[in-house]
Design a protein around this motif. Structure first.
Motif, PDB file in Angstrom:
ATOM      1  N   ALA A   1       0.811  -1.217   0.000  1.00 38.19           N
ATOM      2  CA  ALA A   1       0.000   0.000   0.000  1.00 38.19           C
ATOM      3  C   ALA A   1       0.847   1.271   0.000  1.00 38.19           C
ATOM      4  O   ALA A   1       0.475   2.282  -0.593  1.00 38.19           O
ATOM      5  N   LEU A   2       1.994   1.230   0.654  1.00 39.22           N
ATOM      6  CA  LEU A   2       2.820   2.436   0.791  1.00 39.22           C
ATOM      7  C   LEU A   2       3.948   2.510  -0.241  1.00 39.22           C
ATOM      8  O   LEU A   2       4.825   3.365  -0.129  1.00 39.22           O
ATOM      9  N   ARG A   3       3.930   1.639  -1.221  1.00 41.45           N
ATOM     10  CA  ARG A   3       5.031   1.637  -2.192  1.00 41.45           C
ATOM     11  C   ARG A   3       4.882   2.741  -3.228  1.00 41.45           C
ATOM     12  O   ARG A   3       5.864   3.255  -3.739  1.00 41.45           O
ATOM     13  N   THR A   4       3.635   3.061  -3.568  1.00 42.79           N
ATOM     14  CA  THR A   4       3.417   4.092  -4.584  1.00 42.79           C
ATOM     15  C   THR A   4       2.890   5.390  -3.999  1.00 42.79           C
ATOM     16  O   THR A   4       2.901   6.411  -4.675  1.00 42.79           O
ATOM     17  N   ARG A   5       2.401   5.362  -2.775  1.00 40.77           N
ATOM     18  CA  ARG A   5       1.916   6.563  -2.102  1.00 40.77           C
ATOM     19  C   ARG A   5       2.492   6.611  -0.697  1.00 40.77           C
ATOM     20  O   ARG A   5       2.609   5.594  -0.027  1.00 40.77           O
ATOM     21  N   ASP A   6       2.817   7.820  -0.217  1.00 37.69           N
ATOM     22  CA  ASP A   6       3.368   7.968   1.132  1.00 37.69           C
ATOM     23  C   ASP A   6       2.280   8.105   2.189  1.00 37.69           C
ATOM     24  O   ASP A   6       2.583   8.030   3.377  1.00 37.69           O
ATOM     25  N   ARG A   7       1.023   8.305   1.759  1.00 34.86           N
ATOM     26  CA  ARG A   7      -0.058   8.525   2.732  1.00 34.86           C
ATOM     27  C   ARG A   7      -1.255   7.663   2.339  1.00 34.86           C
ATOM     28  O   ARG A   7      -1.795   7.816   1.236  1.00 34.86           O
ATOM     29  N   VAL A   8      -1.667   6.764   3.238  1.00 39.15           N
ATOM     30  CA  VAL A   8      -2.733   5.804   2.939  1.00 39.15           C
ATOM     31  C   VAL A   8      -3.689   5.731   4.119  1.00 39.15           C
ATOM     32  O   VAL A   8      -3.266   5.646   5.275  1.00 39.15           O
ATOM     33  N   LEU A   9      -4.989   5.786   3.793  1.00 40.58           N
ATOM     34  CA  LEU A   9      -6.041   5.483   4.764  1.00 40.58           C
ATOM     35  C   LEU A   9      -6.610   4.125   4.385  1.00 40.58           C
ATOM     36  O   LEU A   9      -7.197   3.967   3.324  1.00 40.58           O
ATOM     37  N   LEU A  10      -6.386   3.124   5.245  1.00 40.88           N
ATOM     38  CA  LEU A  10      -6.793   1.750   4.957  1.00 40.88           C
ATOM     39  C   LEU A  10      -8.051   1.422   5.750  1.00 40.88           C
ATOM     40  O   LEU A  10      -8.060   1.481   6.973  1.00 40.88           O
ATOM     41  N   ARG A  11      -9.106   1.059   5.025  1.00 44.07           N
ATOM     42  CA  ARG A  11     -10.366   0.686   5.666  1.00 44.07           C
ATOM     43  C   ARG A  11     -10.550  -0.826   5.615  1.00 44.07           C
ATOM     44  O   ARG A  11     -10.154  -1.470   4.649  1.00 44.07           O
ATOM     45  N   GLY A  12     -11.183  -1.369   6.644  1.00 42.69           N
ATOM     46  CA  GLY A  12     -11.455  -2.803   6.675  1.00 42.69           C
ATOM     47  C   GLY A  12     -12.435  -3.123   7.782  1.00 42.69           C
ATOM     48  O   GLY A  12     -12.465  -2.454   8.818  1.00 42.69           O
ATOM     49  N   ASP A  13     -13.253  -4.167   7.551  1.00 43.27           N
ATOM     50  CA  ASP A  13     -14.233  -4.570   8.558  1.00 43.27           C
ATOM     51  C   ASP A  13     -13.539  -5.169   9.775  1.00 43.27           C
ATOM     52  O   ASP A  13     -12.327  -5.425   9.762  1.00 43.27           O
ATOM     53  N   ALA A  14     -14.318  -5.412  10.816  1.00 45.22           N
ATOM     54  CA  ALA A  14     -13.773  -6.002  12.036  1.00 45.22           C
ATOM     55  C   ALA A  14     -13.115  -7.336  11.715  1.00 45.22           C
ATOM     56  O   ALA A  14     -13.693  -8.181  11.047  1.00 45.22           O
ATOM     57  N   GLY A  15     -11.880  -7.493  12.192  1.00 43.04           N
ATOM     58  CA  GLY A  15     -11.191  -8.765  11.999  1.00 43.04           C
ATOM     59  C   GLY A  15     -10.629  -8.978  10.618  1.00 43.04           C
ATOM     60  O   GLY A  15     -10.187 -10.078  10.291  1.00 43.04           O
ATOM     61  N   SER A  16     -10.628  -7.956   9.779  1.00 44.97           N
ATOM     62  CA  SER A  16     -10.177  -8.139   8.395  1.00 44.97           C
ATOM     63  C   SER A  16      -8.666  -8.145   8.266  1.00 44.97           C
ATOM     64  O   SER A  16      -8.145  -8.435   7.192  1.00 44.97           O
ATOM     65  N   GLY A  17      -7.945  -7.827   9.335  1.00 43.94           N
ATOM     66  CA  GLY A  17      -6.489  -7.898   9.283  1.00 43.94           C
ATOM     67  C   GLY A  17      -5.782  -6.560   9.277  1.00 43.94           C
ATOM     68  O   GLY A  17      -4.598  -6.485   8.956  1.00 43.94           O
ATOM     69  N   LYS A  18      -6.466  -5.478   9.675  1.00 42.33           N
ATOM     70  CA  LYS A  18      -5.839  -4.150   9.644  1.00 42.33           C
ATOM     71  C   LYS A  18      -4.671  -4.075  10.620  1.00 42.33           C
ATOM     72  O   LYS A  18      -3.573  -3.645  10.259  1.00 42.33           O
ATOM     73  N   THR A  19      -4.903  -4.478  11.861  1.00 40.20           N
ATOM     74  CA  THR A  19      -3.842  -4.402  12.863  1.00 40.20           C
ATOM     75  C   THR A  19      -2.693  -5.337  12.521  1.00 40.20           C
ATOM     76  O   THR A  19      -1.519  -5.005  12.712  1.00 40.20           O
ATOM     77  N   THR A  20      -3.010  -6.509  11.984  1.00 35.30           N
ATOM     78  CA  THR A  20      -1.962  -7.449  11.583  1.00 35.30           C
ATOM     79  C   THR A  20      -1.097  -6.846  10.484  1.00 35.30           C
ATOM     80  O   THR A  20       0.124  -7.005  10.470  1.00 35.30           O
ATOM     81  N   LEU A  21      -1.721  -6.134   9.551  1.00 33.59           N
ATOM     82  CA  LEU A  21      -0.956  -5.478   8.485  1.00 33.59           C
ATOM     83  C   LEU A  21      -0.038  -4.415   9.078  1.00 33.59           C
ATOM     84  O   LEU A  21       1.124  -4.285   8.663  1.00 33.59           O
ATOM     85  N   VAL A  22      -0.532  -3.651  10.044  1.00 33.87           N
ATOM     86  CA  VAL A  22       0.302  -2.645  10.713  1.00 33.87           C
ATOM     87  C   VAL A  22       1.524  -3.325  11.341  1.00 33.87           C
ATOM     88  O   VAL A  22       2.660  -2.859  11.218  1.00 33.87           O
ATOM     89  N   GLN A  23       1.297  -4.448  12.013  1.00 29.90           N
ATOM     90  CA  GLN A  23       2.414  -5.163  12.631  1.00 29.90           C
ATOM     91  C   GLN A  23       3.413  -5.636  11.573  1.00 29.90           C
ATOM     92  O   GLN A  23       4.628  -5.544  11.751  1.00 29.90           O
ATOM     93  N   TRP A  24       2.898  -6.147  10.465  1.00 30.07           N
ATOM     94  CA  TRP A  24       3.778  -6.658   9.413  1.00 30.07           C
ATOM     95  C   TRP A  24       4.647  -5.542   8.831  1.00 30.07           C
ATOM     96  O   TRP A  24       5.842  -5.721   8.621  1.00 30.07           O
TER      97      TRP A  24
ATOM     98  N   TRP B   1       2.936   7.497   5.942  1.00 29.05           N
ATOM     99  CA  TRP B   1       1.880   7.517   6.945  1.00 29.05           C
ATOM    100  C   TRP B   1       0.791   6.520   6.554  1.00 29.05           C
ATOM    101  O   TRP B   1       0.319   6.515   5.422  1.00 29.05           O
ATOM    102  N   LEU B   2       0.391   5.669   7.503  1.00 32.82           N
ATOM    103  CA  LEU B   2      -0.724   4.742   7.297  1.00 32.82           C
ATOM    104  C   LEU B   2      -1.701   4.902   8.454  1.00 32.82           C
ATOM    105  O   LEU B   2      -1.309   4.861   9.621  1.00 32.82           O
ATOM    106  N   LEU B   3      -2.973   5.078   8.120  1.00 27.70           N
ATOM    107  CA  LEU B   3      -4.035   5.203   9.113  1.00 27.70           C
ATOM    108  C   LEU B   3      -5.072   4.129   8.820  1.00 27.70           C
ATOM    109  O   LEU B   3      -5.492   3.962   7.671  1.00 27.70           O
TER     110      LEU B   3
END
Length: 1013
Positions: free
Chosen positions: A262-285, A376-378
């Protein structure tokens, strides 16, 4: 002319010696004792070492000018200007003695600038010369300067002095840099040392995935991130710059990419996802990979933690705000962000109150403006903020997509590897493929993890009814997950949320939809609030509904003004719960024939009391159709308590359908739909016929439910029964070639089996499989590609080409040294048949194949089938004369020109099949009668009564067959011609039912059989 052009007229071998004479030879060393020697002391017509004077220099100039004029081609200037040009060149060469520089400086100038210096010092030299003469003078001056500089670089003192000057220059530069460093403060050296501690800490801290809401005794709640991380997909809508050829010029299009990119082509990303879809896991990765790569300094900032202190932290307080025990050097964070080296990962915008979100946006804006150049990722749930919430700050919006079936399988495998529980993996994967409602639940990492944990907790078995699974999921999503992550308790209790959610779900079930207007949903909540005490004081219906959407994890806003459940299975589960609570059993049973209500009915049985279950199940059996009966059987797993008589009745009625004992039963069972797959038994305890019926049923359902069908078929891959194995092989084209080969085909006993390849994917898959002895290739495939896909050509014993329009060179089959059976059916032009003689062929079939005019010597061939018109007058013109044939099949039109003339050549022939309609002559019958070993003969019934000569008898024939029999044929003359027959086979024409007794009367001493297939 340019120096390069002049060089074509003046060879270097001429110019170099002349130029060398202009300078004295220097001594060895670097010339460092005195000041560097100037050019004025190097020229040979100045100073104490002078050996040239002005006259000698002029003679050098004359030789240069003369050589140029004497060379082939057009003169560079008019000949009458020769003396004036020579004088001018002499003046310029003498000007070398006036240059105030040394040889190192001259080389640094370059030959053009050196020539320019000479030109500027002798402005009068060109007076009175023509334009061509001036041009020549400038060119020859540059050419001479080029050789002068070459001469300088070869002098013994030049290289040494050059190195010394470079050393002095570097020393001066280092001194100046040191002075600059001393005057400009550098960052504290402790920054680097701190980052050597901080980056490994981040990598270790976030290299664990936690599933909240699980308290199962034997199930792990944390495992290594790099082992279990699953790359999910994200989508975004982006504007098109221009329509591509063949595309519509719409203003937006969907872009799919791996979420971690997500951050390879843009420096600022707002990532949306439903509950349990893996948002926090992606942040950790992202944090772990950045920390290990060392290219960015990651800051993981969960907003639910940051907002507890009341004020959002400045960069200096980032680490302290998230409880990092490391203390950075003063100003370190600001230095990192000022250098654009930061990766700021802000997680959980939806997990803070509305009032905090505006403050959070201001905080982000201030940071971004103060520290540009960072990434930046939110993250947020889809409906927490509006679509353009951070658009002005250049944030690109992405949305995590649900897991695909392949993603789920990968997740399950990694989960079990991390949990060190591989023994439960295969059984769970089978359940996910065959149990559709379970598969629909497993669409994000959170729910997949819950299912894995429950399955392992129960030692490889999911609950008898899935109600327990849904209850655990609902409890986790509605209450425990937020509580265990340290968030403030939700304002609505779990029971209050369930009450409201199930009313919304039942409304959707009744309407037959999966979405409703927000207005409608608010009306349902408003009517329910007076009876839900804990929710009544939380605000109006709109406020309560918004809280449900944001925090329950079960509702979402797929579009503006609409609402739906994140999983259809939750809608059905909660709708069924409400229907049972309200006593709407008649409504439920009345939809037994509606496939949309299938899961609702099953969940209603799970929620109902024993008496209510009995009513529902009997209503299903009363339908009297296979599908409701099978649905009742499927419901038994949810019926923890049930009248034994009702259970026995359901099992007895369904037992008549499962397992199927024939192909017809299997086809009828498959019409009930994919529901059947989870009810199919075996292979243990099944007869061979039942096992075959089960595999036929699963094969028929492969297109509608491929994963479930594959799970069933895989269970039978070690079954010994030939028909079962043939069914498994014949189903290959209904699945992905490589996957089916890996999971089924590579495990089969190959005895008696053909493998048919119809696609490029299948052919490519054959190359990686264990060897097959019998292969059949359908469709347009180059023979070279077919041979190339055979990893072990010598293992192939039988090969068939079917409906292949491509040219086939059978000579390429020479690598198949064990090939005994070859078939060519409706193929393009065939060449290279002569090389077939080198193969140990025993059987050959040729069906409508152009290009074959004669078969070669095939000395091992015993069986031959030919279905195409033979050219020539005798069979020996085409058939292999040396072949010891025992079996010969000649098609309908094959002998139209040759008849059977020459047939007697093959005295070894035992079985002759002639489905021909062309009448046979006495000469033809005599050829057959001359075959001493011919005992089996098959003829087309249309030959009679006129196709049999009355004078020729074939007493050696013991088995006689007639094809395409309608029943009215006159075979009265046949028995006398075949007095030795003891077996007669009648193969009926399509739709015909011949009277066997009539034929039995003709052959009173033979066994007469009728084949109606």
């Amino acid at each position: 002319m340019e120096p390069a052009v002049l060089g074509g007229k003046l060879a270097s071998s001429l110019v170099a010696p002349l130029v060398k004479k202009l300078f004295v030879t220097g001594g060895p060393g670097a010339g460092l004792v005195d000041r560097p020697v100037r050019l004025t002391r190097l020229v040979s017509f100045r100073g104490e070492q002078r050996h040239l004077g002005e006259a000698e220099v002029r003679r050098l100039a004359e030789r240069l000018v003369g050589a140029s004029l004497d060379s082939p081609g057009e003169p560079p200037f008019p000949p009458d200007e020769t003396e004036a040009v020579t004088d001018a060149l002499t003046v310029r060469l003498l000007a070398l003695g006036d240059l105030d520089m040394d040889d190192v400086q001259a080389v640094r100038l370059g030959h053009r600038e050196l020539a320019g210096q000479l030109r500027r010092r002798t402005p009068s030299a060109t007076g009175g010369l023509s334009a061509d003469a001036c041009y020549f003078l400038d060119s020859v001056t540059e050419w001479a300067c080029l050789h002068i500089l070459e001469f300088f670089t070869r002098r013994s003192t030049f290289v040494a002095r050059t190195l010394v000057e470079q050393t002095r220059g570097q020393a001066e530069l280092i001194a100046k840099v040191d002075e600059l460093i001393a005057r400009v403060p550098r960052p504290d050296a402790r920054d680097t040392a701190f980052e050597r501690r901080y980056l490994p800490y981040v990598a270790e801290q976030h290299n664990r995935i936690t599933i909240y809401g699980i308290d199962l005794r034997d199930s792990p709640d944390r495992w290594p991130l790099e082992v279990a991380y699953l790359s999910l997909e994200a989508t975004t809508e982006e504007e098109r710059t221009a329509a591509l050829p063949g595309e519509y010029a719409d203003s937006e299009h969907t872009v799919r990419l791996a979420a971690e990119d997500a951050l390879r082509t843009r420096d600022r990303v707002l990532l949306r996802g439903d509950a349990g879809s893996g948002k926090t896991t992606l942040v950790q990765w992202l944090a772990v990979t950045a920390a290990r790569d060392g290219d960015r300094v990651p800051y993981v900032l969960p907003l639910r933690t940051l907002t507890r202190a009341g004020t959002l932290p400045s960069p200096a307080a980032f680490l302290a705000a998230v409880g990092c025990p490391l203390t950075p050097p003063e100003g370190w964070a600001e230095r990192v962000l000022s250098a654009g080296r930061g990766l700021v990962l802000v997680d959980g915008l939806d997990e803070i109150p509305d009032a905090e979100r505006h403050r959070t946006r201001d905080w982000l804006r201030a940071l971004i403006r103060a520290f540009p150049g960072n990434r930046w990722l939110l993250t947020s749930r889809p409906t927490a903020v509006r679509a353009d919430w951070l658009a002005a700050e250049g944030f690109r919006e992405l949305a995590l997509t649900p897991m695909r079936q392949d993603d789920v399988a990968i997740f399950v495998r990694r989960w079990h590897a991390a949990a060190e529980a591989p023994e439960f993996e295969t059984r769970l994967l089978d359940s996910l493929r065959t149990k559709r409602d379970l598969a629909r639940l497993a669409t994000n990492p959170l729910m997949c993890g819950l299912i894995c944990a429950l399955h392992r907790e129960r030692r490889g078995y999911l609950p008898t009814g899935r109600k327990e699974l849904y209850d655990a999921a609902l409890t986790m999503l509605l209450a425990r997950r937020d509580r265990e992550r340290g968030m403030e308790a939700v304002e609505l209790s779990e029971e209050a949320q369930l009450e409201l959610l199930q009313r919304l779900a039942y409304a959707l079930v009744l309407s037959g939809r999966t979405e409703m207007d927000v207005e409608t949903a608010e009306g349902i909540v408003e009517r329910a609030l007076p009876s839900v005490a804990s929710a009544a004081g939380q605000g109006d219906a709109a406020t309560v509904l918004r809280a449900l959407v944001l925090r329950s994890g079960l509702l979402r806003r797929p579009g503006e003004g609409t609402l739906d459940f994140v999983h259809r299975t939750f809608q059905d589960y909660l709708g069924a719960r409400y229907a049972v609570e309200e006593g709407h059993l008649d409504v439920i049973a009345g939809h037994a024939g509606d496939t949309q209500w299938e899961d609702v009915i099953r969940m209603a049985v799970a929620h109902a009391r024993p008496g209510e279950r009995a009513v529902l199940l009997r209503r299903l059996l009363a339908e009297g159709e296979p599908r409701p009966t099978l649905l009742a059987l499927a419901c038994l797993e949810h019926a923890t308590a049930l009248d034994p008589a009702v259970r026995a009745e359901v099992e007895a009625r369904a037992g008549a359908l499962i397992p199927p004992t024939s192909k017809e039963d299997a086809k009828a069972l498959a019409e009930a739909g994919p529901l059947v797959l989870e009810l199919l038994p075996g292979p243990e305890g099944l007869t061979d016929a039942e096992a075959h019926g089960v595999t036929v049923t699963a094969s028929l359902l492969a297109e509608r439910e491929p994963d479930g069908a594959l799970a069933v078929l895989r269970r039978f891959r070690n079954h010994p029964y030939l028909d079962v194995r043939r069914q498994l092989v014949g189903t290959w084209d209904r699945f992905g070639a490589r996957r089916y080969a890996t999971e089924v085909l590579d495990h089969l006993d190959r005895k008696g089996l053909f493998l048919t390849c119809s696609t490029d994917e299948q052919r490519a898959t054959v190359a990686g499989m264990q060897p097959w002895h019998r292969l059949e290739f359908h469709g347009a495939q180059a023979s070279a590609d077919i041979i190339a896909c055979l990893a072990e050509p010598r293992a192939v014993e039988e090969l068939h080409f079917v409906d292949n329009p491509e040219p086939i060179d059978v000579g390429e089959l020479s690598a198949l040294s064990s090939l005994r059976r070859l078939g060519l059916y409706n193929c393009g032009k065939v060449s290279g048949t002569r090389q077939l003689a080198a193969l140990p062929l025993e059987e050959l079939a040729i069906i409508e194949v152009p290009g074959i005019t004669r078969l070669p010597r095939l000395e091992s061939l015993t069986m031959l089938s030919v279905v195409q018109r033979l050219r020539g007058t005798r069979l020996t013109d085409f058939l292999p004369s040396t072949a010891p044939l025992e079996y010969l099949f000649l098609g309908a039109d094959t002998i139209a020109d040759t008849g059977l003339l020459g047939l007697s050549h093959w005295s070894t022939l035992e079985w002759l099949i002639l489905p021909v309609s062309t009448p046979l002559t006495a000469a033809d019958w005599e050829e057959a009668a001359a075959l001493p070993l011919l005992t089996r003969l098959s003829l087309d019934a249309s030959l009679f009564p006129d196709g049999l000569d009355g004078t020729v008898a074939l007493p050696q024939v013991a088995e006689l067959a007639f094809s395409d029999v309608h029943g009215d044929e006159d075979l009265s003359g046949v028995p006398a011609r075949f007095p030795g027959v003891h077996t007669v086979l009648l193969q009926a024409a399509p739709g015909a039912r011949p009277d066997v007794s009539r034929f039995q009367a003709l052959f009173p001493h033979a066994d007469v059989h009728l084949d109606t297939r």
